[in-house]
Write an enzyme that holds these catalytic residues in place. Structure first.
Site: not given
Ligand code: XIL
Length: 347
Positions: A146, A192, A228, A257, A259
């Protein structure tokens, strides 16, 4: 040669026909299907069973981040991450590491540091120590996470320019990749990010960054698309075009990631119609990835709705984002993923 290839296809077809779980289906398709893992839950039989049964890849959700793994200047806390690694090895799962360079979840002692030379030494040391610790066990790392804003500009962070490690522009990113490659020459190294799945200013910037790194001979192997998603994901054609242009640079793409968050009632549940719409999105994403040989992994951000990060992140107005409900019952999304694996062509 031809005979060998034919035999392989037959074996693959047989494995696919017999496959029951998502893990078996993914394995038959020759792709990694992973989940973000919380080591504190591994002693819950339902969690551990679902994880080992349905996934052939694991990634610690938090345990390898800077703050959790280096809570003190000279103090490393490898225990929780080691637990995930041991579980994955025991269950023959591939392991992704996450992450080295991020603006969130950094330790307090680091955030107070204002000297670029010291920050540079801290980061180099961190990368060498953590990646060195897991070398040989982790096949791919999110090195930089990020680092870009939605408009494609560089996010101001403790590493980039506030005060940063003393390098201009994206040079700090290149440096992190070079240090990561020194620390574990065999690991695949990824950039990422989120909201860069379709075509927009951020995904353009990631493409340009990756191209620039490749041109400079920096050791980047792939781009992680977090995915996401909501019920309104970027158009499939755009996601396909983005994947294609990254692949054309010789990079792997991994969905890291995934969802799909839904509006939820006060009990945390979504409507049946939305669960079905969610299922179509999961199916589309898996089918899309399977269309491109460069797309080598699909990973969901957790195993079950019970422990997903979404409700907390969105003040309990959104949730129900994963393929398993809070009782580990497969949701419609599960069936759609299975169907996508079964019907994929060209892999
Ligand atoms: C999130 C976790 O799922 C949470 O438990 C934590 O509090 C915050 O981070 N992008 C990412 C992940 O790269 O590492 C993040 O994970 C979600 C967004």
């Amino acid at each position: 040669m031809l005979l060998a290839r034919f035999a392989l296809i037959l074996v693959g077809a047989a494995a696919l026909a017999q496959a029951q779980t998502l893990r078996e289906l993914a394995t038959a398709r020759g792709i990694r299907f992973g989940a973000a893992v919380n080591p504190a839950l591994l002693n819950q039989p339902e969690y551990a069973t679902a994880l080992a049964r349905e996934f052939n890849q694991a990634e610690p959700e938090n345990a390898m981040k800077f703050g959790p793994i280096q809570p003190g200047v000279e103090r490393y806390n490898f225990g929780p991450a080691d637990q995930v690694v041991s579980f994955a090895i025991q269950h023959h799962m591939a392991i992704r590491g996450h992450n080295m360079v991020w603006h969130r979840q950094n330790p307090g002692w680091l955030m107070g540091e204002k000297d670029p030379a010291k920050l540079s030494a801290i980061l180099r040391n961190h990368i060498q120590t953590v990646m060195g610790h897991f070398a040989g066990k982790i096949y791919a790392w999110d090195v930089v996470n990020e680092a870009l804003l939605d408009d494609g500009s560089i996010r101001p962070t403790v590493w980039s320019n506030a005060p940063g490690i003393g390098l201009k522009g994206t040079d700090y990113i290149e440096q992190a990749f070079r240090w990561a490659h020194e620390a574990d020459p065999k690991a695949l190294l990824f950039y990422n990010d989120y909201d860069a799945e379709g075509l927009n200013a951020k995904s353009d910037a990631i493409y340009n960054l990756a191209k620039d790194l490749k041109m400079k001979g920096a050791p980047i192997d792939g781009v992680g698309l977090q995915m996401h998603l909501t019920l309104h994901p970027p158009p499939l054609a755009e996601m396909g075009a983005n994947l294609k242009r990254l692949a054309a640079l010789g990079l792997q793409v991994q969905i890291t990631e995934l969802d799909v968050r839904l509006p939820t009632d006060p009990t945390g549940h979504a409507t049946q119609a939305n669960l079905e719409a969610q299922a179509r999105i999961y199916g589309d994403v898996v089918s899309l990835c399977l269309k491109y040989p460069a797309c080598t992994a699909i990973q969901t951000w957790g195993v079950t709705d019970k422990y997903s990060w979404i409700p907390q992140e969105y003040h309990h107005t959104l949730g129900a984002a994963l393929p398993f409900d809070e009782n580990y019952k497969p949701k419609p999304a599960y069936g759609a993923i299975a169907q996508a694996f079964r019907s994929a062509a060209g892999r």
